[in-house]
Write an enzyme that holds these catalytic residues in place. Structure first.
Site, PDB file in Angstrom:
ATOM      1  N   THR A 121       7.594  -4.884 -33.615  1.00  0.00           N
ATOM      2  CA  THR A 121       7.548  -6.211 -34.243  1.00  0.00           C
ATOM      3  C   THR A 121       7.365  -6.165 -35.869  1.00  0.00           C
ATOM      4  O   THR A 121       6.893  -5.195 -36.301  1.00  0.00           O
ATOM      5  CB  THR A 121       6.569  -7.207 -33.681  1.00  0.00           C
ATOM      6  OG1 THR A 121       6.563  -8.414 -34.601  1.00  0.00           O
ATOM      7  CG2 THR A 121       5.457  -6.569 -33.592  1.00  0.00           C
ATOM      8  N   GLU A 148       5.827  -8.290 -37.376  1.00  0.00           N
ATOM      9  CA  GLU A 148       4.511  -8.581 -37.543  1.00  0.00           C
ATOM     10  C   GLU A 148       3.481  -7.601 -38.025  1.00  0.00           C
ATOM     11  O   GLU A 148       2.631  -7.720 -38.286  1.00  0.00           O
ATOM     12  CB  GLU A 148       3.819  -9.396 -36.318  1.00  0.00           C
ATOM     13  CG  GLU A 148       4.552 -10.923 -36.050  1.00  0.00           C
ATOM     14  CD  GLU A 148       4.164 -11.881 -37.049  1.00  0.00           C
ATOM     15  OE1 GLU A 148       2.944 -11.703 -37.407  1.00  0.00           O
ATOM     16  OE2 GLU A 148       5.003 -12.702 -37.429  1.00  0.00           O
ATOM     17  N   TYR A 207      -1.991 -10.105 -31.862  1.00  0.00           N
ATOM     18  CA  TYR A 207      -0.824  -9.687 -31.305  1.00  0.00           C
ATOM     19  C   TYR A 207      -0.300  -8.655 -31.927  1.00  0.00           C
ATOM     20  O   TYR A 207       0.127  -7.329 -31.789  1.00  0.00           O
ATOM     21  CB  TYR A 207       0.173 -10.921 -31.558  1.00  0.00           C
ATOM     22  CG  TYR A 207       1.673 -10.456 -31.330  1.00  0.00           C
ATOM     23  CD1 TYR A 207       2.186  -9.944 -30.158  1.00  0.00           C
ATOM     24  CD2 TYR A 207       2.535 -10.368 -32.367  1.00  0.00           C
ATOM     25  CE1 TYR A 207       3.413  -9.634 -29.980  1.00  0.00           C
ATOM     26  CE2 TYR A 207       3.926 -10.049 -32.279  1.00  0.00           C
ATOM     27  CZ  TYR A 207       4.279  -9.436 -30.884  1.00  0.00           C
ATOM     28  OH  TYR A 207       5.675  -9.319 -30.984  1.00  0.00           O
ATOM     29  N   LYS A 222       0.314  -4.596 -30.930  1.00  0.00           N
ATOM     30  CA  LYS A 222       1.452  -4.005 -31.061  1.00  0.00           C
ATOM     31  C   LYS A 222       1.643  -2.918 -31.974  1.00  0.00           C
ATOM     32  O   LYS A 222       2.223  -1.700 -31.748  1.00  0.00           O
ATOM     33  CB  LYS A 222       2.501  -4.868 -31.630  1.00  0.00           C
ATOM     34  CG  LYS A 222       3.130  -6.132 -30.603  1.00  0.00           C
ATOM     35  CD  LYS A 222       3.955  -5.269 -29.823  1.00  0.00           C
ATOM     36  CE  LYS A 222       4.889  -6.195 -28.899  1.00  0.00           C
ATOM     37  NZ  LYS A 222       5.800  -5.484 -27.943  1.00  0.00           N
TER      38      LYS A 222
END
Length: 440
Positions: free
Chosen positions: A223, A225, A247, A251
């Site tokens: 991701t 992010e 999150y 990840k």
């Protein structure tokens, strides 16, 4: 890759897709209807489910994780059968509810169109949650399975992963399963780590336990992010990571364990660092879909105003249909590598709002500043957009902009859907949905 037994030969490609339906359990889904700012992005294995009504694209179920197999004759219980590519999918209680849900259904469609048999792993639930993949059944009315088959499983259960992988013997695994809502990850941080981080490790170990580490090609849904508090603009494969949420931290572990297993065990394992990819199948609790749903209701007189958080957050938004092709292309390369998948342009939440209102013939004029800022409809002065502080993240990610030049250079991938076309696609779908079902 070394060839294995006859059921795992080099010409047999099986795609395992985790997170295939990717819907929230009902309790979580109701609680999150009003949440904002997500990231990117049940059916039993038998045929005994009752008929369900036909649904429009925005209601179609999602697939989370995939296995694939090109046409090959194999032996199964002394009967010659012809297998195409297989996709397996995993669904967590609240996983794949955003980016991954759309990814799974679009990826399943993509693989089926290429002659794959799709196997999805879903988590047992007390309610039906296959709306976004219902159209992929051989008979959608009876949920009769054809080239898409579903299996019960869970990213927190190593034994079930080993059993499924050993039985299906995939040559490709697409791990899309995750608790993928950024804001929710602050409230469910331990669960997020258990599924997104340790779940990835379980899947990699299940491949090795099944003796398929030299046959399987593994795709990990990473991701944008990961970049969080960005260290350079645009972000590319060599940009340092600075995650800003539970999150993203989970990840980050998933990303590095994939790299580690690739280097330690010579596994074909890739990370796809996908920037935000949207579609009409996007989870309802994510900001883009919240905008298109709300603006559609406003256009039809069902709603007066929507509330949002940080209007100035900027994201690199593409269409999920384009991005699933990139996932597949990564696993068709001769050597495993990690790739950034993005459009190379960025837009703010404010721009997305304005584009959605333009689609229904309304112009938004902004007044005020900070939490007092409002968006008024030009000509009428009616307030259509308000700021609600509850939608701000504890730690915000202000700007994400990807550089997909490596993917273009290595396998020719470029996005096809523009930002304007993306907004139009989502608005057309939600307008149709709200006409049919104002309570949706």
């Amino acid at each position: 890759m070394n060839s294995g037994d006859s059921t795992c030969s080099a010409d047999r490609k099986v795609a395992l897709l985790t997170g295939i339906t990717g819907q929230f359990d009902s309790d979580f889904e109701n609680d999150l209807k009003e949440s904002d700012h997500g990231t990117e992005n049940e059916q039993s294995a038998d045929e005994s489910q009752p008929n369900l009504p036909a649904q429009n694209e925005a209601e179609i179920p999602y697939i989370d994780n995939v296995l694939a197999i090109p046409s090959a004759h194999v032996r199964d219980q002394d009967v010659d059968i012809k297998l195409h590519q297989v996709v397996l999918r995993m669904k967590q209680p609240i996983s794949g509810s955003g980016q991954n849900v759309a990814d799974g259904s679009y990826l399943a469609e993509f693989l089926l169109a290429k002659g794959y048999e799709v196997h999805g792993i879903i988590r047992r639930a007390s309610t039906f949650n296959t709306a976004r993949i219902q159209h992929l059944y051989a008979d959608p009315k009876s949920h009769r399975q054809g080239r898409m088959k579903l299996h019960y499983g869970d990213m927190t259960d190593s034994s079930c992963l080993v059993k499924i992988i050993s039985t299906v013997k995939p040559s490709e695994i697409y791990n899309l399963a995750a608790q993928s809502h950024v804001k929710v990850s602050f409230d469910l941080s331990e669960y997020t780590a258990e599924v997104d981080a340790v779940g990835t490790l379980r899947l990699l170990d299940a491949i090795r336990t099944s003796g398929l580490d030299k046959q399987v090609k593994f795709y990990q849904a990473s991701t944008s992010e990961l970049y969080g508090k960005v260290q350079e603009v645009p972000q590319k494969e060599t940009t340092p990571f600075y995650p800003r949420s539970p999150y993203a931290c989970a990840k980050l572990y998933g990303y590095w364990i994939v790299v580690n297993y690739r280097e330690a065990y010579n596994m074909f394992a890739c990370n796809g660092i996908l920037f935000n990819h949207e579609s009409p199948r996007r989870g309802e609790s994510f900001v883009t879909r919240k905008i298109t749903r709300s603006v559609s209701k406003i256009a039809l007189g069902q709603l007066e105003c929507l509330e949002l958080g940080n209007l100035d957050s900027k994201r690199d938004w593409g269409h999920a249909k384009d991005y699933v092709e990139a996932m597949w292309l990564m696993l068709q390369q001769s050597e495993p590598e990690d790739f950034v998948i993005a459009t190379g342009e960025t837009h703010s939440v404010r721009e997305f709002v304005e584009a959605a209102f333009r689609h229904i013939g309304k112009e938004i004029v902004w007044e005020g500043a900070g939490e007092s800022e409002v968006g008024k409809e030009k000509g009428t002065g009616v307030v259509r957009v308000k700021i609600n502080p509850k939608y701000f993240r504890p730690t915000e990610v202000d700007l994400l902009l990807g550089d997909p030049s490596k993917a273009k250079e290595k396998f020719g991938w470029t996005p096809k859907v523009t930002f304007k076309e993306l907004v139009k696609d989502m608005m057309d779908s939600d307008l149709e949905l709200m006409k049919k079902n104002p309570a949706a």
